[in-house]
Enzyme design. Structure first.
Site, mmCIF file in Angstrom:
data_model
loop_
_atom_site.group_PDB
_atom_site.id
_atom_site.type_symbol
_atom_site.label_atom_id
_atom_site.label_comp_id
_atom_site.label_asym_id
_atom_site.label_seq_id
_atom_site.Cartn_x
_atom_site.Cartn_y
_atom_site.Cartn_z
ATOM 1 N N GLN A 30 0.830 -1.196 0.000
ATOM 2 C CA GLN A 30 0.000 0.000 0.000
ATOM 3 C C GLN A 30 0.869 1.252 0.000
ATOM 4 O OE1 GLN A 30 -3.343 -0.265 -0.326
ATOM 5 N NE2 GLN A 30 -3.411 1.952 -0.621
ATOM 6 N N ALA B 168 -5.343 4.979 -0.366
ATOM 7 C CA ALA B 168 -5.209 5.116 1.084
ATOM 8 C C ALA B 168 -3.749 5.108 1.500
ATOM 9 C CB ALA B 168 -5.943 3.975 1.777
ATOM 10 N N SER C 210 -5.853 1.428 4.943
ATOM 11 C CA SER C 210 -6.555 0.833 3.807
ATOM 12 C C SER C 210 -7.382 -0.384 4.208
ATOM 13 C CB SER C 210 -5.541 0.413 2.733
ATOM 14 O OG SER C 210 -6.169 -0.323 1.704
ATOM 15 N N ASP D 140 -11.816 -5.445 -5.023
ATOM 16 C CA ASP D 140 -12.109 -4.647 -6.205
ATOM 17 C C ASP D 140 -12.524 -5.613 -7.310
ATOM 18 O OD1 ASP D 140 -11.349 -2.366 -4.884
ATOM 19 O OD2 ASP D 140 -9.317 -2.353 -5.686
ATOM 20 N N GLU E 206 -16.022 5.000 -5.968
ATOM 21 C CA GLU E 206 -15.441 3.743 -6.431
ATOM 22 C C GLU E 206 -16.529 2.668 -6.498
ATOM 23 O OE1 GLU E 206 -12.019 2.480 -4.251
ATOM 24 O OE2 GLU E 206 -10.833 4.242 -4.781
ATOM 25 N N TRP F 67 -16.501 -0.018 -7.846
ATOM 26 C CA TRP F 67 -15.900 -1.359 -7.927
ATOM 27 C C TRP F 67 -15.387 -1.872 -6.575
ATOM 28 C CZ3 TRP F 67 -13.748 3.148 -9.870
ATOM 29 C CH2 TRP F 67 -12.629 3.623 -9.190
ATOM 30 N N HIS F 68 -15.345 -1.038 -5.547
ATOM 31 C CA HIS F 68 -14.749 -1.404 -4.250
ATOM 32 C C HIS F 68 -15.836 -1.881 -3.279
ATOM 33 C CE1 HIS F 68 -11.699 -0.837 -0.917
ATOM 34 N NE2 HIS F 68 -12.838 -0.863 -0.236
#
Length: 438
Positions: free
Chosen positions: A93, A114, A119, A128, A177, A179-180
Site C-alpha cells: 500500500q 489510502a 486501507s 475490487d 469507487e 468497484w470497491h
C-alpha cells in the site's frame, strides 16, 4: 452486533440513533471499522488469507468463501464477476500511495489511494471487482456495466457493501469507487442496506465533512503533474512552456475536447484537463457560448486498436487505467514513445497504450522533412526456420500475437535480449526466439 430488526429503516434521525454504537477497532473482526481517521491498530496488521480459487488474489478465508458463492450466483444470472484486487500488505500500500503521489501530487493521491495502515485492503476484507472483458476497469463508468449493476443490487446478500458511494467523498475521504466492496458478513451487510445509511460512516454515527477546506476560487485550477501548455487544444500542438506540478493557473473560460485555455506567468495556451484538479470555470465566461475558431488539428498519425486496450496514466502496466479503448477503434498518436508504449489521444483523453495492440491506418499529412533526403537506413532481416510464435514479450509465458510460417522473413527492430529478438511481421510487432531464426 446490531440486527436488521433493531435498526429503524429510514430517516436521517433514525439512522443516527441506530448507528450510535461503539466502533469495532479490532482488525481481526469482520466488522472492523477503518478509514483515514480510524487507522488499523497495529498499523502493520497482517491477516490470515487464502487464495481465491481461479485467481492469484488473496482474501480473508471468510471473505473468499463468500466471494465464491457470490460469483456462482452472478454466473447463474448471466453475469461474470472478475476479482481485480484483494489483500494488500502495509508495504504494498505504501508503494502504491507513493507512486500516485509522485504522479499526481499528494493531495490528489489521497482521493484515490489510502495511506498505508488506513486501507481496507490491508484487512483482507476488501475486494475490487470488474468485468471479464476489462470494460471500465477501476473507473466510475463501471457502475453501468453488467457486473456493476448486479453487484450494486445483490452484493449485500453475500455480505459485501459498496464502501465509497457516489457524492460522499466529503464523508468517506475517497472519490466514487463503484468497484470497491467490503466484506462485513451477511447479517451486518443486510442491516446496513435496510438502514438506508448513505455511507458506513453514517451507519456508525461518525460521518463528518471537512468544513474548513479551502474554497475554490472561480476561474482557477491546479496542476496534478508537470503539464505542457500548448498553442492549441491537442497534444500535437507546439509546447509553449511546462507548468510545474501543484501550480495554480487561471482559466480563460474556453474549453474544447477536454482541453482548457489557461494563463500562467503571462503566457496563455491550452492544457489537458486530465492533469487539472479543483477546476472552477469563471462565472462570466461559462454562460457565454464558445465562438472561437476550432484549433488546428494535431499533426499526429492515426492508429487502430487490434484488441480491447487499456489507456494508462504512464508507460507501463503498473500505471492507473484511464479508460479502455474498444477493439477496432482509431486513436491519435502524439508522437511520444517509451519502451514500446505510445502516447495517444482518444475521446478527449490522453494517455499511454502498448504499441503491441496497435496497427497503422494513416500517417501525418505533412511535407517531408529535410532529413528524408539522407540515405535510408538498411533494414535488417532474418528468416524463420520453423513455424514461429510471435509473443508480447521475451518469454514463452507471454501472450502469442500470431504464428509466423516457416521460411518467412521478419524485420529485426531492436536489440537481442535473453536469446529473443524484437521483430516486425505483417505490421505486427512482438518478440520471437532467436533459436528459430537464421
Amino acid at each position: 452486533m446490531a440486527t436488521a430488526s433493531s435498526i429503524a429503516p429510514a430517516s436521517a434521525n433514525s439512522i443516527s440513533v441506530a448507528a450510535a454504537r461503539k466502533l469495532d477497532r479490532n482488525p481481526s473482526h469482520l466488522d472492523v471499522f477503518v478509514n483515514k481517521s480510524y487507522p488499523l491498530k497495529p498499523a502493520r496488521y497482517t491477516p490470515k488469507t487464502s487464495t481465491v480459487s481461479g485467481t492469484g488474489i488473496r482474501l480473508r478465508p471468510e471473505a473468499a468463501g463468500a466471494y465464491n458463492k457470490m460469483v456462482k450466483a452472478a454466473k447463474k444470472s448471466g453475469v461474470r464477476v472478475k476479482l481485480i484486487s484483494g489483500y494488500r500488505s502495509y508495504n504494498r500500500q505504501a508503494q502504491l500511495f507513493n507512486q500516485y503521489s509522485r504522479m499526481y501530487g499528494k493531495k490528489y493521491a489521497e482521493r484515490i489511494s489510502a495511506k498505508p495502515g488506513t486501507s481496507e485492503h490491508q484487512t483482507g476484507l476488501a475486494a475490487d471487482v470488474g468485468n471479464y472483458n476489462g470494460a471500465c476497469a477501476l473507473q466510475s463508468c463501471f457502475e453501468g456495466t453488467p457486473v456493476g449493476k448486479w453487484m450494486k443490487k445483490n452484493a449485500h446478500k453475500y455480505g459485501f457493501i459498496l464502501r465509497y458511494p457516489k457524492g460522499q467523498e466529503s464523508v468517506t475521504g475517497y472519490a466514487y469507487e463503484p468497484w470497491h466492496f467490503r466484506y462485513v458478513g451477511t447479517s451486518l451487510a443486510k442491516s446496513y442496506k435496510n438502514s438506508g445509511a448513505k455511507t458506513f460512516e453514517h451507519f456508525h454515527g461518525v460521518a463528518s465533512t471537512k468544513k474548513n477546506s479551502p474554497k475554490t476560487v472561480k476561474g482557477t485550477a491546479k496542476t496534478t503533474a508537470n503539464l505542457n501548455m500548448r498553442s492549441g487544444a491537442g497534444a500535437g500542438n507546439r509546447v509553449i512552456l511546462t507548468i510545474p506540478r501543484g501550480k495554480s493557473v487561471k482559466l480563460t473560460g474556453s474549453k474544447k475536447s477536454g482541453w482548457y485555455q489557461v494563463t500562467y506567468k503571462s503566457k496563455t495556451g491550452w492544457v489537458s484537463g486530465t492533469y487539472l484538479s479543483n477546476v472552477s470555470m469563471p462565472k462570466s465566461e461559462t454562460k457565454k457560448k464558445e465562438t472561437k475558431k476550432p484549433s488546428p488539428k494535431p499533426n499526429s498519425s492515426s492508429k487502430k486498436t487490434t484488441a480491447n486496450l487499456n489507456m494508462r496514466a504512464g508507460a507501463g502496466t503498473s500505471n492507473r487505467v484511464i479508460l479502455t479503448i474498444p477493439k477496432g477503434k482509431t486513436v491519435k498518436a502524439t508522437g511520444k514513445t517509451k519502451s514500446g508504449w505510445l502516447q495517444v489521444t482518444y475521446k478527449s483523453k490522453t494517455g499511454w497504450v502498448s504499441g503491441t495492440y496497435l496497427s497503422n491506418t494513416s500517417t501525418p499529412k505533412k511535407s517531408k522533412p529535410k532529413t528524408e533526403s539522407s540515405p535510408k537506413k538498411k533494414v535488417k532481416t532474418k528468416t524463420t526456420t520453423a513455424n514461429l510464435n510471435m509473443r508480447t514479450g521475451n518469454s514463452t509465458k507471454k501472450q502469442v500475437v500470431l504464428t509466423i510460417p516457416k521460411g518467412k522473413k521478419v524485420e529485426i527492430i531492436g536489440s537481442k535480449k535473453s536469446g529473443w529478438y524484437p521483430v516486425k511481421f505483417k505490421s505486427k510487432k512482438g518478440w520471437v526466439s532467436g533459436t528459430y531464426l537464421k
